[in-house]
Every structure is written in C-alpha cells, then in structure tokens.
Design an enzyme around this catalytic site. Sequence first.
Site, short mmCIF file in Angstrom:
data_model
loop_
_atom_site.label_atom_id
_atom_site.label_comp_id
_atom_site.label_asym_id
_atom_site.label_seq_id
_atom_site.Cartn_x
_atom_site.Cartn_y
_atom_site.Cartn_z
N ASP A 69 0.83 -1.21 0.00
CA ASP A 69 0.00 0.00 0.00
C ASP A 69 0.86 1.26 0.00
OD1 ASP A 69 -2.38 1.44 0.01
OD2 ASP A 69 -2.51 1.48 2.19
N GLY A 70 0.33 2.31 -0.62
CA GLY A 70 0.98 3.62 -0.55
C GLY A 70 1.49 4.15 -1.88
N ASN A 98 -10.95 -2.31 -4.63
CA ASN A 98 -10.23 -1.33 -5.47
C ASN A 98 -10.89 -1.18 -6.84
OD1 ASN A 98 -6.95 -2.45 -4.32
ND2 ASN A 98 -8.17 -0.72 -3.59
N ARG A 132 -12.34 2.09 -8.16
CA ARG A 132 -11.51 3.26 -8.49
C ARG A 132 -11.78 3.74 -9.92
NH1 ARG A 132 -5.64 2.68 -5.49
NH2 ARG A 132 -6.50 2.17 -3.43
N SER A 189 -7.78 -4.59 5.51
CA SER A 189 -8.42 -4.29 4.22
C SER A 189 -8.87 -5.57 3.49
CB SER A 189 -7.51 -3.44 3.35
OG SER A 189 -7.19 -2.22 3.98
C1 IPE Z 1 -5.24 -2.48 0.26
O1 IPE Z 1 -4.97 -1.14 0.04
C2 IPE Z 1 -5.25 -3.22 -1.05
C3 IPE Z 1 -3.96 -3.31 -1.70
C4 IPE Z 1 -2.81 -2.86 -1.25
C5 IPE Z 1 -3.94 -3.99 -2.97
P1 IPE Z 1 -6.14 -0.07 -0.05
O2 IPE Z 1 -5.49 1.24 -0.31
O3 IPE Z 1 -7.17 -0.50 -1.01
O4 IPE Z 1 -6.75 -0.13 1.41
P2 IPE Z 1 -7.69 0.87 2.18
O5 IPE Z 1 -8.75 1.33 1.22
O6 IPE Z 1 -6.83 2.01 2.63
O7 IPE Z 1 -8.21 0.08 3.33
C1 IPE Z 2 -1.73 0.33 -3.25
O1 IPE Z 2 -1.52 1.69 -3.32
C2 IPE Z 2 -1.99 -0.28 -4.59
C3 IPE Z 2 -3.41 -0.56 -4.84
C4 IPE Z 2 -4.35 -0.53 -3.94
C5 IPE Z 2 -3.79 -0.88 -6.18
P1 IPE Z 2 -2.71 2.73 -3.27
O2 IPE Z 2 -3.13 3.03 -4.67
O3 IPE Z 2 -3.80 2.30 -2.34
O4 IPE Z 2 -1.94 3.98 -2.66
P2 IPE Z 2 -2.47 5.00 -1.60
O5 IPE Z 2 -2.92 4.22 -0.40
O6 IPE Z 2 -3.59 5.74 -2.25
O7 IPE Z 2 -1.30 5.85 -1.31
MG MG Z 3 -4.07 2.58 -0.32
#
Ligand code: IPE
Ligand code: IPE
Ligand code: MG
Length: 223
Positions: free
Chosen positions: A11-12, A59, A62, A179
């Site tokens: 994540d991030g 996700n 999105r 998550s």
């Molecule tokens: C969890 O990250 C899913 C992945 C890293 C693939 P999210 O960014 O979707 O999680 P939430 O929405 O902050 O819980």
């Molecule tokens: C994790 O990164 C990858 C996926 C969930 C696809 P994010 O896209 O959730 O990144 P942040 O949490 O918005 O920084």
């Molecule tokens: Mg995220």
Amino acid sequence: MIPRHVAIIMDGNGRWAIRRLLPRTAGHRAGMQRMTELVREIFSRGVEYCTLFALSAENLQRPREELDALYALFSEYFDREAARLKEGDISVRAIGDLSLLPETVSESVRAAEEMTAGGEKKLAVALAYGGRQDLVAACNRAVAKGEEVTPETFASMLSTGGMPEVDLLIRTGKEKRLSNFLLFEAAYAELWFSDKLFPDFTARDLDRALAEYARRERRFGNI
Ligand code: IPE
Ligand code: IPE
Ligand code: MG
C-alpha cells in the site's frame, strides 16, 4: 527463524506519487518495480511462500483510468517476469476473481502460471481479491458438495489452497488494517506495519521485518 509464508499488503503507491506531484499511476509503476525486486529478495532469504496483495475487489471502484493503468502494469509484470521466475524456481499464480479483470490480464496470468508451473517456491499475486468473498465462495463450494468441512479441508478450498497459513503479514503505507486480505489464512500471523510507502520499501526494510519476526514468540494460545 525464517517465516515459511510471508504476505505483503503493498500500500501507498498513490501517496508516493502525489508527494512527488506525479499522477497516481506513476506510483503504481514505481510500486511494480519495487514488487519485482522484492520477490527476488524474499525467496533468496529462504521464504517458501509469498502472497502479494496487488489489487483488492474493493479497489475495482476506483476510476477507470487508474484501473486501466494497473491492468497494463499487471500484464506487463506477468509477461516480462515469467521467464525470470521460472529461472528462480518460483511458480506464480493469481488468486482472486480474475473474471472481474480484462482478458488481457487473465491471459498474461494464465501464460505465466503455465510457464512457471512446478517451481519449488510459490508466489501468489492477489488480484481483484477479497478475503470475505473468498471465504463465501469456499463455503458455497462446500455446501454444493454437501460436505462438512474441517479447518484443514476448508483451508484447502480457499484460493490460497495448498499454501500453509501466513507466518508474517507486512503492510506498508502507514495504515494499520487488513483491508479484507487473507482473513482466514492470517489468523495467527505475526503483523508488521511499515510507515514507508510501498515504492520506498526496500530489501533492508524487508530484513528489518524478518529480524523482528525472528524475535517474536509465537504461542498459538499455548503458554
Ligand atoms: C489495500 O490497500 C489493497 C492493496 C494494497 C492492494 P487499499 O489502499 O485499497 O486499502 P484501504 O482502502 O486504505 O483500506
Ligand atoms: C496500493 O496503493 C496499490 C493498490 C491498492 C492498487 P494505493 O493506490 O492504495 O496507494 P495510496 O494508499 O492511495 O497511497
Ligand atoms: Mg491505499
């Protein structure tokens, strides 16, 4: 002790990009590069099973643009890395509801699974994956068979079937939550949270997590 099965919530990526005034998709590209490196590092440490959370079922809400960029990156990963994974004796598979993804992605996944089949080390990439959805699907399969399950037979009906339970669960990106990842499989996992955004998570950070894991005392309810 080296954990047999390491799972990572990657994540991030979005925040990594936003901080650099880049589009979120640039963060996903950087994350994919990081994932490529980490896979090699993880197995070189003696880990036998690795599950990576790349895209959750949630996700899929999105924006189309972000999802399309992610799909292109997933296809690229499987197309480009399959040969290298095979060379490293790593078999890859995807877990999750691939029917929710474009065919280009599931075709790349299928080809990589075929090419790497039989590898000693096991990599699972969770795509369009939800832990609850996976549990419900397994329940429905058991009901359809009219079979009573045990924790062991039930585990084998999950999409992670054949993999041992998770020993170490790492989440990058500051948040402290599951998550909807591996709800059954991580019941007794050691948890390790990193404030680093995934594209900044290096092999050194992985080693910190592994060192901390080695210091933990796992009691599984016993004394
Ligand atoms: C969890 O990250 C899913 C992945 C890293 C693939 P999210 O960014 O979707 O999680 P939430 O929405 O902050 O819980
Ligand atoms: C994790 O990164 C990858 C996926 C969930 C696809 P994010 O896209 O959730 O990144 P942040 O949490 O918005 O920084
Ligand atoms: Mg995220």
